[in-house]
Design a protein around this motif. Structure first.
Motif, short mmCIF file in Angstrom:
data_model
loop_
_atom_site.label_atom_id
_atom_site.label_comp_id
_atom_site.label_asym_id
_atom_site.label_seq_id
_atom_site.Cartn_x
_atom_site.Cartn_y
_atom_site.Cartn_z
N TRP A 130 4.72 0.76 -1.55
CA TRP A 130 5.59 -0.42 -1.71
C TRP A 130 5.73 -1.16 -0.38
O TRP A 130 5.81 -2.38 -0.35
CB TRP A 130 6.97 -0.02 -2.25
N THR A 132 3.57 -1.62 1.75
CA THR A 132 2.35 -2.35 2.09
C THR A 132 2.20 -3.62 1.25
O THR A 132 1.20 -4.33 1.36
CB THR A 132 1.08 -1.49 1.86
N GLU A 133 3.20 -3.90 0.39
CA GLU A 133 3.12 -5.08 -0.50
C GLU A 133 4.32 -5.99 -0.26
O GLU A 133 5.41 -5.51 0.02
CB GLU A 133 3.24 -4.65 -1.98
N ASN A 134 4.10 -7.30 -0.43
CA ASN A 134 5.24 -8.19 -0.55
C ASN A 134 5.82 -8.03 -1.95
O ASN A 134 5.08 -7.96 -2.92
CB ASN A 134 4.82 -9.65 -0.33
N ILE A 135 7.14 -7.98 -2.03
CA ILE A 135 7.79 -7.71 -3.31
C ILE A 135 8.82 -8.81 -3.59
O ILE A 135 9.52 -9.25 -2.69
CB ILE A 135 8.48 -6.33 -3.27
N THR A 136 8.86 -9.27 -4.85
CA THR A 136 9.89 -10.21 -5.29
C THR A 136 10.59 -9.62 -6.51
O THR A 136 9.94 -9.28 -7.49
CB THR A 136 9.28 -11.57 -5.68
N LYS A 143 13.16 -11.76 -2.05
CA LYS A 143 11.82 -11.41 -1.55
C LYS A 143 11.90 -10.38 -0.43
O LYS A 143 12.81 -10.41 0.39
CB LYS A 143 11.12 -12.67 -1.02
N PHE A 144 10.93 -9.50 -0.40
CA PHE A 144 10.83 -8.47 0.64
C PHE A 144 9.43 -8.52 1.22
O PHE A 144 8.45 -8.44 0.49
CB PHE A 144 11.08 -7.09 0.04
N LYS A 145 9.37 -8.67 2.52
CA LYS A 145 8.06 -8.73 3.17
C LYS A 145 7.54 -7.33 3.46
O LYS A 145 8.29 -6.45 3.85
CB LYS A 145 8.18 -9.49 4.50
N LYS A 146 6.24 -7.17 3.27
CA LYS A 146 5.64 -5.88 3.59
C LYS A 146 5.83 -5.58 5.08
O LYS A 146 5.99 -6.51 5.89
CB LYS A 146 4.16 -5.86 3.22
N GLN A 152 4.88 1.42 8.90
CA GLN A 152 4.74 2.13 7.62
C GLN A 152 4.81 3.65 7.83
O GLN A 152 4.43 4.14 8.89
CB GLN A 152 3.42 1.75 6.96
N THR A 210 10.47 -1.60 -9.00
CA THR A 210 9.70 -0.56 -8.30
C THR A 210 10.01 0.82 -8.88
O THR A 210 9.93 1.82 -8.17
CB THR A 210 9.90 -0.61 -6.77
#
Ligand SMILES: [Zn+2]
Length: 309
Positions: A130, A132-136, A143-146, A152, A210
């Motif tokens: 998770w 390593t991915e941008n998430i909305t 929004k969450f930036k990787k 990591q 998620t």
């Protein structure tokens, strides 16, 4: 990733169905620890809950050889968190290990700084993925930036593991809060850190995007109870330290709510109808308004049970 998540959901559902069979227990209105102003809390000579205002709880195990952290606060709060850790007895040594109980920014905000310092960052593999991915989040557009590579987790696992100093950790595979929840267990003081797989205060965030879901909340609490014993102190990321009895009570409450939502889903009701039916009404005096929690929980059932999942 979606395949993995869905596979996991099905496993979680299979497990929870058995757990929830039988009449749901009804809770009498029980008192909860007053939230109040929570300061740092000493759990043992070398183990502390560090509470910086506005930040999720951070657990610090201190020693002359270095410091272990469970979660690291948000990026904005990282400096204050690390300063508070350094001020603990024996807390000024080098931090050598950081656990991420899950991917949320309230937990992973010190990753970049500590990762750049070469510290071991331990997380479940799903948490790393998770990050390593941008998430909305679809329900509010947040929004969450990787995270950059250096931030990591650099030591991941699927099932469980242990450290040289006897600390044990493992996967809370029920997807209570996300599909990457972990616990960290300190055997000698009998302290179990569980991130957001349990809450000490207020209704949980149900991050079904998620992997989290209402059935997983119940399953995760069952797993925590099974792992713990009656003297275990269970440390959530939010709110006061919980007892075994608290966990038992929460299993009853979330199990009852889960049953209600399942019944409504099976009758074809929508999330809005689910919210309007006030299935958590009896708990709201103690827990606060449940509308947001019920909506997300209902949606989480869709995410888990819809035919294309
Ligand atoms: Zn969280």
């Amino acid at each position: 990733m979606p395949q993995t998540r869905r596979q996991l959901l099905k496993t979680a559902i299979a497990g929870t169905a058995g757990i929830l069979a039988g009449p749901g227990l009804r809770l009498a209105a029980a008192q909860q620890s007053a939230p109040g102003a929570l300061g740092n809390e000493k759990l043992a000579d070398d183990l502390y809950v560090v509470r910086v205002p506005g930040e999720a709880a951070v657990i610090a195990q201190t020693s002359a050889n270095g410091v272990l952290l469970v979660d690291g606060g948000s990026a904005a709060g990282s400096d204050a968190v690390l300063k508070a850790v350094a001020a603990l007895p024996n807390g000024a040594g080098k931090i050598n290990t950081l656990f991420n109980t899950h991917w949320h920014p309230e937990q992973t905000g010190s990753n970049e700084k500590l990762g750049a310092a070469g510290i071991t960052i331990i997380a479940h593999e799903n948490t790393r993925l998770w990050l390593t991915e941008n998430i909305t989040w679809p329900w509010n557009g947040q929004k969450f930036k990787k995270l950059p590579k250096i931030a990591q987790p650099n030591k991941t696992f699927y099932d469980k593991g242990s450290l040289d100093n006897g600390v044990q950790y493992g996967y809370i595979s029920d997807a209570a809060h996300t599909d990457g929840d972990l616990y960290v267990y300190f055997p000698q003081p009998n302290v179990l850190a569980v991130g957001n797989a349990a809450y000490g205060q207020g209704w949980p965030v149900v991050d079904w995007w998620t992997g989290g879901w209402i059935g997983g909340i119940v399953g995760g609490l069952q797993r925590i109870k099974h792992f713990a014993n009656k003297d275990t102190r269970i440390v959530p990321a939010v709110g006061p330290v919980l007892s075994y009895a608290d966990i038992t009570e929460q299993i009853d409450m979330y199990g009852t709510i889960y049953d209600s939502l399942n019944r409504m889903l099976n009758k074809g009701h929508s999330p809005s109808e689910g919210v309007a039916a006030k299935p958590a009404k009896e708990y709201e005096a103690k827990m606060g308004n449940a509308d947001e929690f019920i909506r997300r929980s209902f949606e989480s059932l869709w995410a888990y049970l819809s035919p294309d999942a």
